[in-house]
Design a protein around this motif. Structure first.
Motif, PDB file in Angstrom:
ATOM      1  N   GLN A 221      47.003  55.226  29.288  1.00 17.00           N
ATOM      2  CA  GLN A 221      45.555  55.453  29.262  1.00 17.00           C
ATOM      3  C   GLN A 221      44.792  54.143  29.048  1.00 17.00           C
ATOM      4  O   GLN A 221      43.590  54.101  29.254  1.00 17.00           O
ATOM      5  N   PHE A 222      45.500  53.100  28.610  1.00 17.12           N
ATOM      6  CA  PHE A 222      44.845  51.830  28.281  1.00 17.12           C
ATOM      7  C   PHE A 222      45.142  50.752  29.324  1.00 17.12           C
ATOM      8  O   PHE A 222      44.846  49.576  29.081  1.00 17.12           O
TER       9      PHE A 222
ATOM     10  N   THR B 270      42.471  57.807  32.072  1.00 22.01           N
ATOM     11  CA  THR B 270      42.218  56.533  31.416  1.00 22.01           C
ATOM     12  C   THR B 270      41.217  56.770  30.286  1.00 22.01           C
ATOM     13  O   THR B 270      40.313  57.594  30.417  1.00 22.01           O
ATOM     14  N   SER B 271      41.390  56.045  29.186  1.00 20.68           N
ATOM     15  CA  SER B 271      40.470  56.171  28.046  1.00 20.68           C
ATOM     16  C   SER B 271      39.033  55.926  28.489  1.00 20.68           C
ATOM     17  O   SER B 271      38.735  54.919  29.126  1.00 20.68           O
ATOM     18  N   PHE B 272      38.150  56.835  28.109  1.00 13.85           N
ATOM     19  CA  PHE B 272      36.733  56.734  28.475  1.00 13.85           C
ATOM     20  C   PHE B 272      35.932  57.077  27.230  1.00 13.85           C
ATOM     21  O   PHE B 272      35.713  58.251  26.916  1.00 13.85           O
ATOM     22  N   GLY B 273      35.528  56.031  26.510  1.00 14.35           N
ATOM     23  CA  GLY B 273      34.917  56.290  25.211  1.00 14.35           C
ATOM     24  C   GLY B 273      35.945  56.942  24.296  1.00 14.35           C
ATOM     25  O   GLY B 273      37.158  56.783  24.487  1.00 14.35           O
ATOM     26  N   TYR B 274      35.449  57.644  23.281  1.00 14.12           N
ATOM     27  CA  TYR B 274      36.348  58.331  22.356  1.00 14.12           C
ATOM     28  C   TYR B 274      36.570  59.773  22.807  1.00 14.12           C
ATOM     29  O   TYR B 274      35.652  60.414  23.322  1.00 14.12           O
ATOM     30  N   ASN B 275      37.777  60.269  22.594  1.00 14.08           N
ATOM     31  CA  ASN B 275      38.064  61.700  22.780  1.00 14.08           C
ATOM     32  C   ASN B 275      37.824  62.189  24.197  1.00 14.08           C
ATOM     33  O   ASN B 275      37.521  63.370  24.409  1.00 14.08           O
TER      34      ASN B 275
ATOM     35  N   ILE C 126      39.212  59.947  31.767  1.00 14.38           N
ATOM     36  CA  ILE C 126      38.580  60.031  33.071  1.00 14.38           C
ATOM     37  C   ILE C 126      39.609  59.552  34.095  1.00 14.38           C
ATOM     38  O   ILE C 126      40.438  58.708  33.779  1.00 14.38           O
ATOM     39  N   VAL C 127      39.581  60.154  35.276  1.00 16.15           N
ATOM     40  CA  VAL C 127      40.515  59.735  36.320  1.00 16.15           C
ATOM     41  C   VAL C 127      39.766  58.872  37.332  1.00 16.15           C
ATOM     42  O   VAL C 127      38.763  59.304  37.897  1.00 16.15           O
TER      43      VAL C 127
ATOM     44  N   PRO D 223      41.553  63.921  24.010  1.00 17.76           N
ATOM     45  CA  PRO D 223      42.404  63.476  22.900  1.00 17.76           C
ATOM     46  C   PRO D 223      41.747  63.669  21.535  1.00 17.76           C
ATOM     47  O   PRO D 223      40.600  63.273  21.333  1.00 17.76           O
TER      48      PRO D 223
END
Lengths: 269, 269, 269, 269
Positions: A130-131, A160-165, A168-169, A195
């Motif tokens: 995700q990172f 992929t991580s998009f902000g917190y919690n 996004i693809v 997450p």
């Protein structure tokens, strides 16, 4: 540009009856549609939010269950490895040996899995972390290439991580990974996770958006994904792990048919 | 669940001959495919990175050019408004009056555009800002509804800020906007922009990824978008604005045919 | 490396008594601390989430109130411009003419404000948009430089889009803007906003994290910010706009003293 | 609200002479400043971008070197564990046993480290993953609490994924972790990394912004961090790992003095 590959099954092994039921139904659907099928289930969930979450049957019992699915149904198997010393045993059973997203930069694990999988004649299915930027998976592919030059690697996009919690693809990431000359799959199930945000457990497990799974799957196949990774259950709300993103088995035939047709459209276009 | 709407044309008006050439070809293609078509071009680019960038013919000359395209080709027109006092004049010509993304929260502009567009019998096409969550467009829809209760609003996804100098399209956002009972279009052209990152001008204009436009368009239609917004040129590299994300007109027929077929697949599925 | 500049006052003008009360108290505190002080208040909130939000007294009445604060208290004034045609009138009163974040790439507005502000002998205070990388403000500075070469520009960091409904402050962005040879301020009040997420109004206004304001202010001054932008109220929960991120006036003296001392530490270090 | 803790040393062990030189100098500086000091160095870098990157002396030799630093300098030691079966041996030497960011949700590793560290009388230093929201570290703390209820846990902020190839530090996250009743440190060295973006190796190792380290450290201490984690070298450009974010040892005294003074300001304020 071949037919869409389907890696599908359970999030985590529960009992062998459920595995056989889900696997045989998905095998039948894929056979009807002319799609290659791989049964997927984890024997251990090693990165749960909470220590009290269900983790699965473990290595010994789990591999036994997967071997039984493999022999009874005659389908290839996909499962994941969490520690380097599990690699050889898993590669004996699994045709698609899967590297978890959080662990995809752990060199010893990558090396052990690559060597064991090449020796056993399987393929490596790598979940992009995700990172990690899509083009940066080239470093993972290079690591594998140095110790297992004949091993086929498949990259899997899982958000992929998009902000917190939120995840996004990036649909453009599929092409960025294709540029590295590897097939790319979409894990539409994990891509819809939220997450640390399952309101049912006040954040002690990961939430999801079940209705988003078919959308991400269709989008990604339209964007060029060569395969789709999906998790089903006969009773999704009762799934012992990641229920919020689990699909009902009853919807599998319609979804896979739509995905097959999108694949045909975009590869013949 | 009707046919895919096509809003397509030029980024910015250059000369009227180009507008007629692009518009007539796109009209012909959409007619052959049975798709509703709207010609799009801007008369002013009010938010360029640099003061020396080409901005277009301006309001007077530009509306004249759009009126000519409308009458000669018999197609509806889409163009954008940048200041409240332009609303009435634009709404006289444009059938689809467009609110720019950066300005979508400016109340006076929204109100003026909504009133003028309702009075003129048009529709409002709202670009969702790069800084706005999909569900938060409900506030824009509410603003419009309070001053123009009979006005149809269409929301347009054009990418969301993802770190610096990058946009990403959240395919789940299309459904989130559908939940507000509005049609949703995908602006695949602006969605591939790399803000502030055009290496040809050392950051003085915005870069793009032309090869990503068809991918985003196909993905978004597969995800449920009701219409597609695309910018073409007969010579994309020579386009006076946003060349890096501009598509060649010669590829329009194949792309629109694929999009039409994906739309049919996902709406009949 | 001079003393910390303080731009502080009200989010939006309410009645003139409140403006005088807040301004005189902040003037007194800054005078005691030896810090330059500018009174800030908006006459119009042009980009509210909802059409029913309080917007302020408007241009005519608002400029009158600001003129009265200026003459009665003998302090310079900071207020923002939303449309090009307001520039000259605002620049007559305001010493620091402020360009709102969402509008910072609208060329006509930038040009009009730059010309009017230079003519009136003021300075331009530019809020960096939430969608802009710090180094990309060079394009704004260039635009200003082309039409108003003698005009001083101050850049203000007010947070960057981070996923949906959240802002984050990149402390390294302060240095990136310093590299463009402009002073940099931190708007700690707007930086803690949670766009579209005020639970008190179900998303119809923007939420905030009041307790985060002093943290962001201290951090940014430690990171090198030359000035701080803060909004206060005698009764923060009753503030007519952005109450969730508004600070109580009673805490101003302690906070500003701490900020002054951090500034001295990092500039003499 | 005690004095600032300093966890500092080398990114990775090179030769024991360097470790002793760096450790003794940092010990001297911290002693002069009255700050508690812990020597940090890794014996293995298990998650390098490339298989050919320097990884360190390994467990046996590395623990020997750390034991020598501990006895010769009389300082506590911080080092990280990568596999569950290393936990006991590491906990014998290390006073601060560190859980790497990418691995912070691997349950077996957390459990093994927690048990071993409690048994040995140490503390657990947990790097918050780049993909984790600050408040979600409560799940890690809960896992530790269930198997090692008396073990002290310290959370470390080391940056959060922000788009591709970039990290950003959320200064409000420090308070969010404090709300869970744990001390919080700032790893300013890793927070300035540019993942996958070291131009010197075309992406085969991770880049960094050395000049950003002091800025992040000062900001975070101003925001309330209780300790700082920093990596130094006598010749930073020649550091065998993560040179782009490595600080020169010659600057340590000035930086730590400034950090100490900021800490005093914000804790007595």
């Amino acid at each position: 540009d071949g037919p869409l590959a389907v890696i599908a099954g359970l999030n985590v092994l529960e009992d062998v009856g459920l595995a056989l039921e889900v696997g045989s139904e998905l095998k039948r659907i894929c056979s009807d549609l002319g799609l290659p099928y791989v049964f997927k289930a984890s024997f251990d969930k090693a990165n749960r939010s909470s220590i009290t979450s269900y983790r699965g049957p473990g290595l010994d019992k789990g591999l036994g269950m997967l071997a039984r699915v493999k022999s009874e149904l005659g389908v290839p198997i996909c499962t994941d490895v969490h520690e380097a010393n599990q690699s050889e045993r898993v590669a004996e059973i699994a045709d698609l040996v899967q590297l978890p997203a959080f662990l995809c930069r752990q060199t010893d694990l990558v090396v052990a899995m690559a060597e064991a999988t090449q020796a056993a004649g399987g393929l490596l299915h790598v979940k992009k972390a995700q990172f990690l930027a899509p083009r940066d998976v080239k470093n993972i592919i290079s690591k594998v290439g140095e110790v297992a030059p004949d091993l086929g690697v498949i990259m899997c996009e899982r958000g992929t991580s998009f902000g917190y919690n939120n995840l996004i693809v990036d649909m453009l990431g599929i092409g960025a990974m294709h540029d590295l000359d590897v097939p790319v799959t979409i894990d539409a199930t994990h891509a819809v996770q939220l997450p640390g945000a399952d309101p049912r457990t006040a954040g002690a497990s990961t939430g999801g958006r079940r209705e988003g799974v078919p959308i991400i799957a269709k989008s990604a196949v339209a964007a060029g994904a060569d395969g789709v990774f999906l998790e089903f259950h006969t009773d999704p709300d009762a799934a012992l792990c990641d229920a919020p993103s689990c699909l009902p088995l009853t919807g599998a035939a319609d979804l896979l048919k739509t995905l097959k047709l999108i694949r045909e459209l975009v590869t013949t276009g």
